[in-house]
Write an enzyme that holds these catalytic residues in place. Structure first.
Site, PDB file in Angstrom:
ATOM      1  N   ASP A  87      14.606  -0.302   0.725  1.00 31.66           N
ATOM      2  CA  ASP A  87      13.813  -1.032   1.508  1.00 31.66           C
ATOM      3  C   ASP A  87      14.272  -1.644   2.553  1.00 31.66           C
ATOM      4  O   ASP A  87      14.886  -3.010   2.156  1.00 31.66           O
ATOM      5  CB  ASP A  87      12.893  -1.741   0.318  1.00 31.66           C
ATOM      6  CG  ASP A  87      11.499  -1.917   0.464  1.00 31.66           C
ATOM      7  OD1 ASP A  87      11.041  -1.489   1.067  1.00 31.66           O
ATOM      8  OD2 ASP A  87      10.753  -3.043   0.517  1.00 31.66           O
ATOM      9  N   ASP A 109      14.391  -0.025   9.263  1.00 35.60           N
ATOM     10  CA  ASP A 109      13.062  -0.219   9.933  1.00 35.60           C
ATOM     11  C   ASP A 109      13.284  -0.942  11.441  1.00 35.60           C
ATOM     12  O   ASP A 109      14.040  -1.402  11.593  1.00 35.60           O
ATOM     13  CB  ASP A 109      12.138  -1.677   8.868  1.00 35.60           C
ATOM     14  CG  ASP A 109      11.130  -2.192   9.489  1.00 35.60           C
ATOM     15  OD1 ASP A 109      11.196  -1.910  10.468  1.00 35.60           O
ATOM     16  OD2 ASP A 109      10.830  -3.272   8.345  1.00 35.60           O
ATOM     17  N   HIS A 183       3.195  -8.398   3.554  1.00 33.89           N
ATOM     18  CA  HIS A 183       3.779  -8.425   1.873  1.00 33.89           C
ATOM     19  C   HIS A 183       3.441  -9.942   2.017  1.00 33.89           C
ATOM     20  O   HIS A 183       2.890 -10.830   2.720  1.00 33.89           O
ATOM     21  CB  HIS A 183       5.132  -8.666   2.931  1.00 33.89           C
ATOM     22  CG  HIS A 183       5.792  -7.081   3.514  1.00 33.89           C
ATOM     23  ND1 HIS A 183       6.025  -7.109   4.587  1.00 33.89           N
ATOM     24  CD2 HIS A 183       6.003  -6.138   2.833  1.00 33.89           C
ATOM     25  CE1 HIS A 183       6.412  -5.611   4.601  1.00 33.89           C
ATOM     26  NE2 HIS A 183       6.748  -5.536   3.270  1.00 33.89           N
ATOM     27  N   GLY A 184       3.790 -10.506   0.800  1.00 37.04           N
ATOM     28  CA  GLY A 184       3.248 -11.334  -0.238  1.00 37.04           C
ATOM     29  C   GLY A 184       1.828 -11.327  -0.682  1.00 37.04           C
ATOM     30  O   GLY A 184       0.742 -10.421  -0.958  1.00 37.04           O
ATOM     31  N   GLY A 228       3.699  -3.127   1.531  1.00 38.38           N
ATOM     32  CA  GLY A 228       1.947  -4.519   1.512  1.00 38.38           C
ATOM     33  C   GLY A 228       1.094  -3.945   1.609  1.00 38.38           C
ATOM     34  O   GLY A 228       0.402  -4.649   0.946  1.00 38.38           O
ATOM     35  N   ILE A 271       4.816  -1.229  -3.265  1.00 35.16           N
ATOM     36  CA  ILE A 271       3.825  -2.356  -4.439  1.00 35.16           C
ATOM     37  C   ILE A 271       5.353  -3.452  -5.237  1.00 35.16           C
ATOM     38  O   ILE A 271       6.202  -2.837  -5.736  1.00 35.16           O
ATOM     39  CB  ILE A 271       3.281  -2.250  -5.410  1.00 35.16           C
ATOM     40  CG1 ILE A 271       1.690  -1.301  -4.765  1.00 35.16           C
ATOM     41  CG2 ILE A 271       2.759  -3.047  -6.640  1.00 35.16           C
ATOM     42  CD1 ILE A 271       1.327  -0.688  -5.821  1.00 35.16           C
ATOM     43  N   ASP A 272       5.141  -4.791  -4.997  1.00 34.57           N
ATOM     44  CA  ASP A 272       7.083  -5.247  -4.888  1.00 34.57           C
ATOM     45  C   ASP A 272       6.020  -6.550  -5.762  1.00 34.57           C
ATOM     46  O   ASP A 272       5.837  -6.720  -7.281  1.00 34.57           O
ATOM     47  CB  ASP A 272       6.965  -5.913  -4.681  1.00 34.57           C
ATOM     48  CG  ASP A 272       8.685  -6.924  -5.004  1.00 34.57           C
ATOM     49  OD1 ASP A 272       8.800  -6.766  -6.003  1.00 34.57           O
ATOM     50  OD2 ASP A 272       9.310  -6.925  -3.756  1.00 34.57           O
TER      51      ASP A 272
HETATM   52  P1  13P Z   1       3.877  -6.513  -1.573  1.00 35.65           P
HETATM   53  O1  13P Z   1       4.703  -7.957  -1.171  1.00 35.65           O
HETATM   54  O2  13P Z   1       2.494  -6.198  -0.771  1.00 35.65           O
HETATM   55  O3  13P Z   1       3.726  -5.579  -2.792  1.00 35.65           O
HETATM   56  O4  13P Z   1       4.536  -4.979  -0.879  1.00 35.65           O
HETATM   57  C1  13P Z   1       6.006  -4.938  -1.252  1.00 35.65           C
HETATM   58  C2  13P Z   1       6.348  -4.024   0.164  1.00 35.65           C
HETATM   59  O5  13P Z   1       6.119  -3.257   0.958  1.00 35.65           O
HETATM   60  C3  13P Z   1       7.661  -3.415   0.462  1.00 35.65           C
HETATM   61  O6  13P Z   1       8.461  -3.051   0.998  1.00 35.65           O
HETATM   62  O1  G3H Z   2       9.263  -5.980   1.784  1.00 32.65           O
HETATM   63  C1  G3H Z   2       9.448  -7.045   1.331  1.00 32.65           C
HETATM   64  C2  G3H Z   2       9.132  -6.792  -0.664  1.00 32.65           C
HETATM   65  O2  G3H Z   2       8.668  -7.127  -1.212  1.00 32.65           O
HETATM   66  C3  G3H Z   2      11.083  -7.335  -0.509  1.00 32.65           C
HETATM   67  O3  G3H Z   2      10.681  -8.256  -1.238  1.00 32.65           O
HETATM   68  O4  G3H Z   2      12.884  -9.530  -0.094  1.00 32.65           O
HETATM   69  O5  G3H Z   2      11.989 -10.832  -1.343  1.00 32.65           O
HETATM   70  O6  G3H Z   2      13.150  -8.750  -2.308  1.00 32.65           O
HETATM   71  P1  G3H Z   2      12.431  -9.388  -0.453  1.00 32.65           P
HETATM   72 ZN    ZN Z   3       7.905  -3.332   2.561  1.00 29.67          ZN
END
Ligand code: 13P
Ligand code: G3H
Ligand code: ZN
Ligand code: NA
Length: 325
Positions: A87, A109, A183-184, A228, A271-272
């Site tokens: 990622d 990216d 993100h976030g 995101g 989704i994270d």
């Molecule tokens: P979220 O922060 O919305 O979960 O997005 C995650 C993401 O885009 C990881 O690449």
């Molecule tokens: O791109 C964002 C993802 O949620 C990963 O987050 O870099 O804190 O692991 P991170």
């Molecule tokens: Zn991302």
């Protein structure tokens, strides 16, 4: 073994659904993702960020993902479709290191770079990756907010006039776009939102579906990726705050918008944050209600169950990838 994204995306576009791309940093997240994918018979993308590599070590994460294929079979899935994806790769060297060690897909990216530099870097990664049948995600347009060290105050929506040139010159297999997600857990400011009179909840401004439509018109049938895409479930935020947390005005993408995106050429939804919220809410609840517990399994177990419930919900009710193995 692990598979790349090529066939999975082709099927998803035809079938009008999206593949879940869930980030993982630890064993409990990985188990929850695999259990959810097996139970729903869904293909799945496991994503490793730069932060995850720093936290858990790239080699350990890679072996865990490779082990996850066997784990899925043990759970009764005969032919699991699991991708191990880098990622937000930010350099050729990082992408090469992942490709050389068995990742089946990478993202480069270059979205923060000037256009021609993004093209050149993405093409370099694609030329290397394709020798090993590893698929590559590129990105055009900038999401507002912080991504690793780079932060942008405003969204720069993807320019639909650039996507044909970018896809053709780089040879990338999928394209991440910017249409208003970020993100976030703080994707919108409360003052950007309105209150839904029925629920009393804050409703954010809609995503720029006109930009997505214009991109799809330029690149018919080309796999589009949405970063995101956490929805920031209010119940999890409330539970975190109830048990001593302090998350103020956390706002995500309404699931209805993701449902709509999943039916289009958007075939990967990242989704994270939602998983982080589910994990934190469950752990806080155990800490608050069972203060005598000190065996990590007694709080990481409920955390894992809560994440699994979330993943199943996303697969079945939002992305539509259940039963697509
Ligand atoms: P979220 O922060 O919305 O979960 O997005 C995650 C993401 O885009 C990881 O690449
Ligand atoms: O791109 C964002 C993802 O949620 C990963 O987050 O870099 O804190 O692991 P991170
Ligand atoms: Zn991302
Ligand atoms: Na889709």
């Amino acid at each position: 073994g692990l598979v790349n994204t090529r066939e999975m995306f082709a099927k998803a576009i035809k079938g009008g659904y999206a593949i879940p791309a869930f980030n993982f940093n630890n064993m409990e997240q990985l188990q929850a993702i695999i259990q959810a994918a097996v139970e729903t018979k869904s293909p799945v993308i496991l994503q490793v960020s730069k932060g995850a590599r720093n936290y858990a070590n790239q080699t350990l994460l890679r072996y865990m993902a490779q082990g996850a294929v066997e784990y899925a079979k043990e759970l009764g899935c005969e032919h699991p479709q699991i991708v191990l994806h880098l990622d937000h790769g930010d350099s050729f060297e990082l992408c090469k290191s992942c490709i050389d060690t068995g990742f089946s897909s990478v993202m480069i990216d270059g979205s923060h770079l000037p256009y021609e530099e993004n093209v050149a870097l993405t093409k370099k990664v694609v030329d290397y990756a394709h020798q090993f049948d590893v698929t590559v995600e590129g990105e055009l347009g900038v999401l507002a907010g912080v991504e690793d060290e780079v932060s942008a105050e405003h969204h720069t929506y993807t320019n639909p006039e650039e996507v044909i040139d970018f896809a053709h010159r780089t040879g990338c297999d999928s394209l991440a776009i910017s249409i208003g997600t970020s993100h976030g857990a703080y994707k919108f400011k409360p003052e950007q939102c309105h209150v839904d009179p029925a629920t009393g909840r804050l409703v954010p401004p809609p995503l720029a579906f006109d930009v997505l439509d214009a991109v799809m018109e330029k690149l018919p049938g080309f796999p589009i990726v949405l970063h995101g895409s956490s929805s920031v479930p209010q119940e999890e935020v409330d539970k975190i705050n109830k048990y001593g947390g302090k998350l103020e005005a956390a706002i995500g993408i309404p699931e209805e918008e993701l449902r709509k995106a999943a039916k289009s050429a958007v075939c990967k939804i990242n989704i994270d944050s939602d998983s982080r919220l589910a994990m934190t809410a469950a752990i806080r609840e155990v800490f608050a209600t069972k203060p005598a517990e000190f065996d990590p399994r007694k709080y990481l177990g409920p955390a894992r169950d809560n994440m699994k419930k979330l993943y199943i919900h996303k697969i079945e009710n939002v992305l539509g990838s259940a039963g697509k193995l």
